[in-house]
Design a protein around this motif. Structure first.
Motif, PDB file in Angstrom:
ATOM      1  N   GLU A  20       7.371 -13.203   4.862  1.00 13.79           N
ATOM      2  CA  GLU A  20       7.030 -11.781   4.802  1.00 13.79           C
ATOM      3  C   GLU A  20       7.474 -11.190   3.455  1.00 13.79           C
ATOM      4  O   GLU A  20       6.711 -10.507   2.766  1.00 13.79           O
ATOM      5  N   LYS A  69       5.369 -12.496   0.649  1.00 15.07           N
ATOM      6  CA  LYS A  69       4.057 -11.817   0.608  1.00 15.07           C
ATOM      7  C   LYS A  69       4.177 -10.456  -0.045  1.00 15.07           C
ATOM      8  O   LYS A  69       3.347 -10.060  -0.862  1.00 15.07           O
ATOM      9  N   GLN A  70       5.261  -9.755   0.335  1.00 13.35           N
ATOM     10  CA  GLN A  70       5.469  -8.408  -0.194  1.00 13.35           C
ATOM     11  C   GLN A  70       5.593  -8.455  -1.732  1.00 13.35           C
ATOM     12  O   GLN A  70       4.968  -7.643  -2.434  1.00 13.35           O
ATOM     13  N   MET A 104       4.456 -10.864  -3.683  1.00 10.03           N
ATOM     14  CA  MET A 104       3.166 -11.285  -4.216  1.00 10.03           C
ATOM     15  C   MET A 104       2.232 -10.090  -4.336  1.00 10.03           C
ATOM     16  O   MET A 104       1.496  -9.964  -5.314  1.00 10.03           O
ATOM     17  N   ARG A 105       2.282  -9.213  -3.320  1.00  8.32           N
ATOM     18  CA  ARG A 105       1.419  -8.024  -3.359  1.00  8.32           C
ATOM     19  C   ARG A 105       1.745  -7.160  -4.578  1.00  8.32           C
ATOM     20  O   ARG A 105       0.855  -6.738  -5.302  1.00  8.32           O
ATOM     21  N   HIS A 106       3.044  -6.933  -4.812  1.00  9.93           N
ATOM     22  CA  HIS A 106       3.443  -6.140  -5.975  1.00  9.93           C
ATOM     23  C   HIS A 106       2.937  -6.762  -7.263  1.00  9.93           C
ATOM     24  O   HIS A 106       2.470  -6.073  -8.165  1.00  9.93           O
ATOM     25  N   SER A 151       0.350  -8.944  -7.610  1.00  8.58           N
ATOM     26  CA  SER A 151      -1.108  -9.019  -7.748  1.00  8.58           C
ATOM     27  C   SER A 151      -1.715  -7.638  -7.984  1.00  8.58           C
ATOM     28  O   SER A 151      -2.719  -7.513  -8.678  1.00  8.58           O
ATOM     29  N   GLU A 152      -1.073  -6.599  -7.450  1.00  8.03           N
ATOM     30  CA  GLU A 152      -1.555  -5.233  -7.715  1.00  8.03           C
ATOM     31  C   GLU A 152      -1.647  -4.976  -9.206  1.00  8.03           C
ATOM     32  O   GLU A 152      -2.646  -4.500  -9.717  1.00  8.03           O
ATOM     33  N   GLN A 153      -0.545  -5.324  -9.882  1.00  4.98           N
ATOM     34  CA  GLN A 153      -0.545  -5.036 -11.318  1.00  4.98           C
ATOM     35  C   GLN A 153      -1.437  -6.012 -12.068  1.00  4.98           C
ATOM     36  O   GLN A 153      -1.995  -5.688 -13.101  1.00  4.98           O
TER      37      GLN A 153
END
Lengths: 263, 253
Positions: free
Chosen positions: B237, B240-241, B243-245, B247-249
């Protein structure tokens, strides 16, 4: 394969090469096409060598030559090593000396012999200075490259651990440059050994391995000439292998800083 | 007072193409004994920031305080482990490498070798104390480097992707060992990596950096109990969190 086994094998290979070369020479010498006085057989050369060893003259010639080499090489290390290190560390020193080094280095040391004879006469001073001239440049250039090739990461790590000035110099820069510095010693010795024989032919009087060859020419003593050449080869080879080889094994090879040379 | 305070640090490079921003207004604080990971893609300025904290680079503006003292150049309050195995001195045995910092401090030979040996025990290399670095594997060399950086007891340990050049299995082993070493020593650590799983495994808190210009995007606390299980749901979890940060940028660029 153990290091000893590899060493024994390379020794055997070298022995085979030398034996074949000796046999070819002997066959040529005995072929009858050449005068025996000009191309003496190996037993004749061995006999001359034995005689010179027994009456002590060969030892005296070799001692004179070695003395000149050691004196000149010592001077070359005393000047070339610190100067090379300073050139590697301080840009102002590098800028001042580099043009001088670039101009002097390509001049063969033997080209200076007549000049030095004019200035210093025949004898030890001239031969020692020729050795000094021949040995200084390899020492200096290797020390210079060695200092410049020290891994910057070592400097950073050492700096982070509180090394500065003196300790950085003695505990990082000098050991870090040691593969080059030892190569410098080696090359400087070989150059001195080559230079001393040439210098003695022209500038020595009465003693020295170079002088004895030149002197033997006057009397057509080809056996003495060849015997002296063999001694020159053996001493040079011995020093290179024993002295510099052991220095390398005790330092940079032990530290894994250079690969083992083959042969 | 915060133990470590990175306060609005920027660094501009002068290049032939003009001034380029390496690090832009990066700020974060750290408590004593905290393990902080800086994560970001290559070129985000994370290693540059670490070099500024180490004192190898001077920031164009902003400052770094360690225990309230402003950093000016490198000092013995920080220990550093680099990525490159070649950081060890090849002419010194593992023990002599570890003892180097103490030697610079003027600690007597017997005393510094005793401390160095304890440090080598900490990284489980006491048997190799008399070996030269070229006889050690990459992982072992990095362990010696960690022991070396800890030996003179710095307040802060800086690590710049120390395991990035190792194979995956050795890397996992190294991470476990480092987590153990940290549990025993309770050093304050700043650890730079581009490996998200590594950050979740090691860190109390992860600072996410983004490139162009390199700045701190967000901070993610990792509140998992130790030792951590990389296969647990919570672990994934967190991964993933992060990774999200990241991939957003990446999508923005």
């Amino acid at each position: 394969m153990s290091a000893f086994g590899a060493g024994a094998r390379s020794f055997r290979r070298a022995a085979v090469t030398l034996l074949i070369a000796a046999a070819l020479y002997e066959a040529t010498a005995r072929s009858g096409y050449f005068a025996a006085a000009l191309l003496p057989t190996l037993p004749a050369v061995a006999h001359a060598l034995w005689a010179m060893l027994m009456d002590g003259t060969m030892l005296r010639h070799a001692s004179y030559t070695l003395y000149r080499v050691m004196f000149g090489l010592g001077l070359a290390v005393a000047v070339g090593l610190p100067l090379g290190i300073l050139m590697g560390r301080i840009p102002a020193v590098e800028h001042f000396f580099l043009p001088l080094v670039s101009v002097l280095m390509p001049i063969p040391s033997l080209a200076w012999v007549p000049v030095f004879i004019l200035w210093f006469g025949l004898g030890n001073v001239t031969t020692i200075l020729i050795v000094f001239y021949a040995a200084t440049f390899p020492m200096l250039l290797n020390a210079w490259s060695g200092v410049r090739s020290v891994n910057p990461l070592w400097m950073r790590a050492a700096g982070a651990m509180g090394a500065n000035g003196q300790s950085l110099f003695w505990k990082v820069i000098i050991p870090g440059a040691s593969p080059f510095i030892i190569t410098g010693f080696r090359q400087a010795f070989l150059r001195s050994w080559i230079a001393v024989v040439g210098a003695e032919m022209i500038a020595a009087s009465a003693w020295g391995l170079g002088w004895v060859i030149f002197d033997a020419k006057e009397f057509l003593n080809a056996d003495i000439m060849l015997a002296s050449l063999a001694v020159i080869g053996c001493i040079g080879f011995g020093f290179e292998r024993l002295v510099f080889g052991s220095l390398e094994r005790a330092t940079v090879l032990r530290w894994g800083m250079v690969r083992t040379a083959k042969g | 007072m915060l133990h470590i305070d990175v306060d609005n640090v920027s660094l501009l490079y002068d290049t032939p193409a003009g001034r380029v921003s390496g690090v832009h207004e990066a700020s974060f604080g750290m408590e004593e004994s905290e393990f902080l990971c800086i994560v970001g893609p290559s070129g985000c300025g994370k290693s540059t920031l670490l070099n500024i904290i180490a004192g190898f680079l001077a920031p164009t503006s902003g400052e770094i305080r360690i225990g309230g003292k402003v950093v000016t150049g490198h000092g013995m309050d920080r220990g550093i482990v680099f990525q490159d195995f070649a950081q060890l001195f090849p002419w010194r045995t593992a023990l002599e490498n570890v003892a180097f910092g103490l030697e610079m401090k003027g600690v007597a030979k017997a005393a510094r070798e005793e401390i160095a040996l304890k440090q080598l025990q900490l990284v489980k290399l006491e048997k190799f104390a008399r070996s030269y670095p070229h006889h050690l594997s990459g992982g072992m060399q990095q362990r010696v480097a960690i022991a070396r950086a800890l030996a003179y007891d710095p307040a802060l340990l800086l690590m710049d992707e120390p395991f990035a050049a190792l194979d995956a299995m050795t890397r996992d082993e190294m991470q476990r060992l480092l987590a153990e070493v940290w549990r025993e020593t309770r050093k304050t650590v700043i650890y730079v990596t581009h490996n998200v799983a590594e950050a979740v495994y090691l860190a109390d808190r992860v600072v996410v950096m983004t490139p162009h210009p390199g700045t701190v995007k967000t901070e993610v606390p990792i509140r998992l109990s130790r030792p951590r299980d990389p296969l647990s749901v919570e672990f994934l979890e967190h991964q993933k969190q992060l990774m999200r940060h990241l991939s957003e940028q990446a999508a923005k660029v």
